[in-house]
Design a protein around this motif. Structure first.
Motif, mmCIF file in Angstrom:
data_model
loop_
_atom_site.group_PDB
_atom_site.id
_atom_site.type_symbol
_atom_site.label_atom_id
_atom_site.label_comp_id
_atom_site.label_asym_id
_atom_site.label_seq_id
_atom_site.Cartn_x
_atom_site.Cartn_y
_atom_site.Cartn_z
ATOM 1 N N LEU A 59 48.508 71.552 -74.080
ATOM 2 C CA LEU A 59 47.735 71.170 -72.896
ATOM 3 C C LEU A 59 48.238 71.876 -71.647
ATOM 4 C CD1 LEU A 59 47.464 67.293 -73.398
ATOM 5 C CD2 LEU A 59 45.906 69.076 -74.192
ATOM 6 N N SER A 60 49.559 72.036 -71.559
ATOM 7 C CA SER A 60 50.126 72.609 -70.345
ATOM 8 C C SER A 60 51.583 73.007 -70.591
ATOM 9 C CB SER A 60 50.065 71.573 -69.220
ATOM 10 O OG SER A 60 50.558 72.112 -68.017
ATOM 11 N N LYS A 117 42.734 60.651 -70.450
ATOM 12 C CA LYS A 117 42.660 62.004 -69.913
ATOM 13 C C LYS A 117 43.835 62.148 -68.948
ATOM 14 C CE LYS A 117 38.995 65.108 -68.923
ATOM 15 N NZ LYS A 117 37.601 65.333 -68.879
ATOM 16 N N GLN A 126 45.837 70.529 -65.518
ATOM 17 C CA GLN A 126 44.471 70.974 -65.236
ATOM 18 C C GLN A 126 43.573 70.800 -66.460
ATOM 19 O OE1 GLN A 126 43.749 71.838 -62.114
ATOM 20 N NE2 GLN A 126 45.897 71.569 -61.595
ATOM 21 N N GLU A 127 42.454 70.137 -66.281
ATOM 22 C CA GLU A 127 41.396 70.046 -67.286
ATOM 23 C C GLU A 127 41.892 69.674 -68.677
ATOM 24 O OE1 GLU A 127 38.817 73.470 -67.151
ATOM 25 O OE2 GLU A 127 39.199 73.703 -65.024
ATOM 26 N N ALA A 128 42.698 68.629 -68.763
ATOM 27 C CA ALA A 128 43.190 68.177 -70.064
ATOM 28 C C ALA A 128 42.079 67.479 -70.835
ATOM 29 C CB ALA A 128 44.365 67.217 -69.871
ATOM 30 N N PRO A 129 42.005 67.714 -72.149
ATOM 31 C CA PRO A 129 41.003 67.025 -72.949
ATOM 32 C C PRO A 129 41.383 65.553 -73.162
ATOM 33 C CG PRO A 129 42.425 68.337 -74.349
ATOM 34 C CD PRO A 129 42.839 68.616 -72.931
ATOM 35 N N THR A 130 40.476 64.798 -73.728
ATOM 36 C CA THR A 130 40.735 63.400 -74.061
ATOM 37 C C THR A 130 41.670 63.348 -75.275
ATOM 38 O OG1 THR A 130 38.559 62.819 -73.242
ATOM 39 C CG2 THR A 130 39.605 61.246 -74.707
ATOM 40 N N THR A 156 39.820 56.394 -70.987
ATOM 41 C CA THR A 156 38.434 56.805 -71.233
ATOM 42 C C THR A 156 37.681 55.876 -72.173
ATOM 43 O OG1 THR A 156 39.131 58.293 -72.996
ATOM 44 C CG2 THR A 156 38.942 59.226 -70.770
ATOM 45 N N SER A 160 46.232 63.620 -66.156
ATOM 46 C CA SER A 160 46.072 64.483 -64.987
ATOM 47 C C SER A 160 47.410 64.888 -64.352
ATOM 48 C CB SER A 160 45.194 63.804 -63.936
ATOM 49 O OG SER A 160 45.785 62.608 -63.497
#
Length: 141
Positions: A89-90, A58, A106-110, A140, A60
């Motif tokens: 993602l961003s 994940k 912010q709030e990135a998926p796996t 993860t 960040s």
């Protein structure tokens, strides 16, 4: 606690290397913690770096250090999980300087693979020069 996700098992690929001279400008120089070495792309639109992690992560934060005059004006971070399609993602906007820059995600998926696309290079010919690249986050699995 976010830590560096790049390890010896992380596989990296790049869009190009200046004059195909990997001994002087290869991708490994983004990760060697030596401020004298760098990855230098060849010219062309939308250069990129991809990283495949040995486990799911994940993301960040992305940390990048360009050479001033050879930075991207826009960067797009994409990620994917196990042979799926890449998802955006961003998007972030580095400054054109030599400083280490940090971009929180912010709030990135796996994901198990990320790709950073360097769009709109500050260099007229589209070259990108990166002295340092790090991806921070959590493992993860």
């Amino acid at each position: 606690m976010a830590t560096s996700l790049i390890c010896s098992e992380t596989q990296s690929r790049v869009s190009s290397v200046l004059n195909r001279d990997v001994k002087q400008y290869g991708k490994k120089f983004m990760f060697d913690c030596n401020e004298e070495t760098c990855w230098s792309s060849d010219q062309g639109d939308c250069q990129w770096v991809s990283l495949e992690f040995p486990q799911t992560v994940k993301v960040s934060e992305v940390k990048l250090q360009f050479q001033g005059g050879f930075s991207a004006k826009t960067c797009r971070l994409e990620g994917r999980l196990k042979d799926g399609d890449f998802l955006g993602l961003s998007q972030f906007y580095p400054e054109d300087n030599n400083c280490l820059q940090s971009f929180p995600i912010q709030e990135a998926p796996t994901v198990d693979k990320v790709k950073i696309l360097f769009e709109n290079s500050a260099d007229f010919f589209g070259r990108i020069i990166v002295y340092s690249l790090d991806i921070l986050g959590e493992r993860t699995s």
